[in-house]
Design a protein around this motif. Structure first.
Motif, PDB file in Angstrom:
ATOM      1  N   TRP A 167       0.915  -1.185  -0.027  1.00 28.76           N
ATOM      2  CA  TRP A 167      -0.174   0.492   0.253  1.00 28.76           C
ATOM      3  C   TRP A 167       0.341   1.611  -0.241  1.00 28.76           C
ATOM      4  N   ILE A 168       2.068   1.826   0.674  1.00 30.50           N
ATOM      5  CA  ILE A 168       2.807   2.222   1.371  1.00 30.50           C
ATOM      6  C   ILE A 168       3.484   2.524  -0.439  1.00 30.50           C
ATOM      7  N   GLU A 169       4.229   1.168  -1.235  1.00 28.80           N
ATOM      8  CA  GLU A 169       4.889   1.377  -2.206  1.00 28.80           C
ATOM      9  C   GLU A 169       3.631   2.522  -3.759  1.00 28.80           C
ATOM     10  N   LYS A 170       2.626   2.013  -3.446  1.00 26.15           N
ATOM     11  CA  LYS A 170       1.433   2.228  -4.075  1.00 26.15           C
ATOM     12  C   LYS A 170       0.986   3.566  -4.146  1.00 26.15           C
ATOM     13  N   ALA A 171       1.207   4.176  -2.990  1.00 26.50           N
ATOM     14  CA  ALA A 171       1.502   4.720  -2.519  1.00 26.50           C
ATOM     15  C   ALA A 171       2.330   6.212  -3.507  1.00 26.50           C
ATOM     16  N   LYS A 172       3.930   5.879  -3.109  1.00 28.78           N
ATOM     17  CA  LYS A 172       4.867   6.241  -2.907  1.00 28.78           C
ATOM     18  C   LYS A 172       4.723   6.608  -5.473  1.00 28.78           C
ATOM     19  N   LYS A 173       4.227   5.714  -5.663  1.00 30.87           N
ATOM     20  CA  LYS A 173       4.071   4.845  -7.449  1.00 30.87           C
ATOM     21  C   LYS A 173       2.966   6.433  -7.819  1.00 30.87           C
ATOM     22  N   LEU A 174       2.064   6.723  -6.905  1.00 30.60           N
ATOM     23  CA  LEU A 174       1.277   7.277  -7.524  1.00 30.60           C
ATOM     24  C   LEU A 174       1.520   9.044  -7.069  1.00 30.60           C
ATOM     25  N   GLY A 175       2.301   9.164  -6.277  1.00 30.17           N
ATOM     26  CA  GLY A 175       2.838   9.970  -5.592  1.00 30.17           C
ATOM     27  C   GLY A 175       2.205  10.729  -4.734  1.00 30.17           C
ATOM     28  N   ILE A 176       1.259   9.964  -4.100  1.00 34.24           N
ATOM     29  CA  ILE A 176       0.383  10.374  -3.515  1.00 34.24           C
ATOM     30  C   ILE A 176       1.405  10.444  -1.974  1.00 34.24           C
ATOM     31  N   LYS A 177       0.856  11.457  -0.693  1.00 37.83           N
ATOM     32  CA  LYS A 177       1.240  11.637   0.475  1.00 37.83           C
ATOM     33  C   LYS A 177       0.011  11.329   1.301  1.00 37.83           C
ATOM     34  N   HIS A 178      -0.535  10.883   1.226  1.00 37.80           N
ATOM     35  CA  HIS A 178      -1.808  11.243   2.399  1.00 37.80           C
ATOM     36  C   HIS A 178      -2.408   9.824   1.737  1.00 37.80           C
ATOM     37  N   ILE A 179      -2.264   9.324   3.192  1.00 40.95           N
ATOM     38  CA  ILE A 179      -3.315   8.197   3.508  1.00 40.95           C
ATOM     39  C   ILE A 179      -4.130   8.637   4.377  1.00 40.95           C
ATOM     40  N   VAL A 180      -5.601   7.316   3.771  1.00 41.96           N
ATOM     41  CA  VAL A 180      -7.183   7.804   4.598  1.00 41.96           C
ATOM     42  C   VAL A 180      -7.856   6.266   4.319  1.00 41.96           C
ATOM     43  N   GLU A 214     -13.468   5.794   0.046  1.00 39.10           N
ATOM     44  CA  GLU A 214     -12.487   5.926  -1.667  1.00 39.10           C
ATOM     45  C   GLU A 214     -13.261   7.784  -2.298  1.00 39.10           C
ATOM     46  N   GLU A 215     -14.475   8.003  -2.439  1.00 39.27           N
ATOM     47  CA  GLU A 215     -15.006   9.436  -2.956  1.00 39.27           C
ATOM     48  C   GLU A 215     -14.109  10.507  -1.934  1.00 39.27           C
ATOM     49  N   TYR A 216     -14.008  10.595  -0.789  1.00 37.23           N
ATOM     50  CA  TYR A 216     -13.842  11.486  -0.483  1.00 37.23           C
ATOM     51  C   TYR A 216     -12.593  11.187  -0.484  1.00 37.23           C
ATOM     52  N   ALA A 217     -11.348  10.127  -0.143  1.00 34.77           N
ATOM     53  CA  ALA A 217      -9.478  10.349  -0.241  1.00 34.77           C
ATOM     54  C   ALA A 217      -9.441  10.636  -1.835  1.00 34.77           C
ATOM     55  N   LYS A 218      -9.616  10.547  -2.405  1.00 31.66           N
ATOM     56  CA  LYS A 218      -9.743  10.793  -4.112  1.00 31.66           C
ATOM     57  C   LYS A 218      -9.793  12.309  -4.505  1.00 31.66           C
ATOM     58  N   ASN A 219     -10.736  12.844  -3.740  1.00 28.42           N
ATOM     59  CA  ASN A 219     -11.070  14.260  -3.467  1.00 28.42           C
ATOM     60  C   ASN A 219      -9.686  15.002  -2.450  1.00 28.42           C
ATOM     61  N   ILE A 220      -8.850  14.339  -2.175  1.00 31.69           N
ATOM     62  CA  ILE A 220      -8.236  15.338  -1.168  1.00 31.69           C
ATOM     63  C   ILE A 220      -6.908  14.631  -2.163  1.00 31.69           C
ATOM     64  N   ASN A 221      -7.066  14.005  -3.018  1.00 26.63           N
ATOM     65  CA  ASN A 221      -5.754  13.207  -3.447  1.00 26.63           C
ATOM     66  C   ASN A 221      -5.095  12.361  -2.658  1.00 26.63           C
ATOM     67  N   ALA A 222      -5.843  12.103  -1.522  1.00 27.06           N
ATOM     68  CA  ALA A 222      -5.189  10.802  -0.659  1.00 27.06           C
ATOM     69  C   ALA A 222      -5.508   9.736  -1.093  1.00 27.06           C
ATOM     70  N   LEU A 223      -4.565   8.205  -1.057  1.00 25.76           N
ATOM     71  CA  LEU A 223      -5.060   6.770  -1.053  1.00 25.76           C
ATOM     72  C   LEU A 223      -6.055   6.893   0.128  1.00 25.76           C
ATOM     73  N   TYR A 224      -7.200   5.456  -0.060  1.00 19.96           N
ATOM     74  CA  TYR A 224      -7.330   5.165   0.406  1.00 19.96           C
ATOM     75  C   TYR A 224      -7.112   3.637   0.865  1.00 19.96           C
TER      76      TYR A 224
END
Length: 318
Positions: free
Chosen positions: A58-71, A135-145
């Motif tokens: 999950w952490i690796e996925k966030a890194k690949k997507l350039g996301i630095k916010h987890i929900v 999932e929609e909430y995370a998407k709207n704030i550029n986070a990975l759910y």
């Protein structure tokens, strides 16, 4: 896997044999059993046991997507929330916790989250289980759910990778607790060799055992699987006094702390299964300790003799 801090992180690679411990008991001797315990809580003082494995991809996925916010979400004593919040703190990422509780709820777990600057959202049961909303909430704030408990392909793959890289000998029986089922699915898909799988339910209501069994049978059709529980151990997150007494006995005998939600119930059911003759004499067993000892802070009055040990403080975690 995570950033460097005072606590040293272990990569998903071959782990030293100190994570395996042979335990002895008169009951084991009576049935000529060899019982090993995988000590998952030793992987990391906070990102404990299976949480360490499940979060990896999950952490690796966030890194690949350039996301630095987890929900993600959990209860007031959630091991998953606790581990994910700490991982985000160490990475310098934002973390939003969706908590199934009212806003006045207090717990040591939530205190840690707040000290690590987590954003805590308190929701009711109906809101909590609405995956589409979060999932929609995370998407709207550029986070990975991340679903509850690290569930999903990423969580399964993390567990699978970890156990595939361990140099374990074959076992006749493997015993593991079931929460979301992510850990037991990952183990089943790994290279770990065993003939019989015993999944332990910790009192989760209306758990879909059939779907889990179907998944495991499809993944590894040659193994025999049984999913068991003991109603006297009470529902999820609850426990009888006799279980606390047993946890203290096991700690004095084996120097292994168990957690009141999952692993203590697994050890209890191990003894029941052996006494009932459900484990074949002469067998070799592996028990998976999934960590999560911080959850024992829900036990009041210092009734657990090992609860005074602050695993985080001992490892320089703040």
């Amino acid at each position: 896997m995570y950033g460097a801090g005072k606590a040293k992180y272990i990569q998903l690679e071959k782990i030293h044999s100190s994570l395996l411990k042979r335990i002895e008991h008169p009951l084991f001797n009576e049935y000529n059993l060899e019982v090993d315990v995988f000590l998952g809580y030793r992987l990391h003082p906070v990102i404990s046991g299976n949480k360490y494995m499940k979060l990896h991809f999950w952490i690796e996925k966030a890194k690949k997507l350039g996301i630095k916010h987890i929900v993600t979400k959990g209860g007031a004593f959630s091991n998953h929330l606790h581990a994910t919040a700490f991982a985000c703190k160490e990475l310098g990422w934002q973390f939003t916790a969706i908590i199934k509780a009212n806003e006045h709820t207090q717990s040591p777990t939530l205190e840690d989250l707040k000290s690590w600057h987590s954003n805590c959202l308190y929701v009711n049961r109906t809101e909590y289980y609405n995956e589409d909303v979060w999932e929609e909430y995370a998407k709207n704030i550029n986070a990975l759910y991340i679903p509850m408990g690290g569930e999903g392909d990423e969580g399964i793959l993390g567990v699978k990778k970890f156990f595939s890289e361990q140099l374990f000998s074959p076992y006749d029986y493997l015993m593991c607790c079931i929460g979301t089922g992510t850990t037991i699915k990952g183990i089943t898909g790994s290279n770990l060799q065993f003939k019989n799988l015993i999944g332990v339910l910790p009192g989760i209501k209306n758990y879909d055992k059939d779907s889990l069994v179907h998944y495991i049978k499809k993944t590894k059709p040659e193994i025999l699987i049984e999913v068991i529980e003991d109603k006297t151990l009470k529902s999820f997150g609850k426990f009888p006094d006799f279980l606390i007494a047993a946890m203290n006995d096991w700690y004095l005998e084996w120097n292994i702390p168990t957690d009141v939600v999952y692993t203590a119930k697994m050890f209890w059911l191990l003894m029941q299964q052996i006494s009932a003759g459900n484990i074949k004499s002469g067998s070799k067993l592996l028990l998976i300790h999934t960590g999560g000892l911080q959850g024992n802070r829900s036990v009041k009055n210092d009734s657990l003799i090992f609860n005074k040990t602050n695993y985080m403080a001992e490892n320089g975690v703040k």
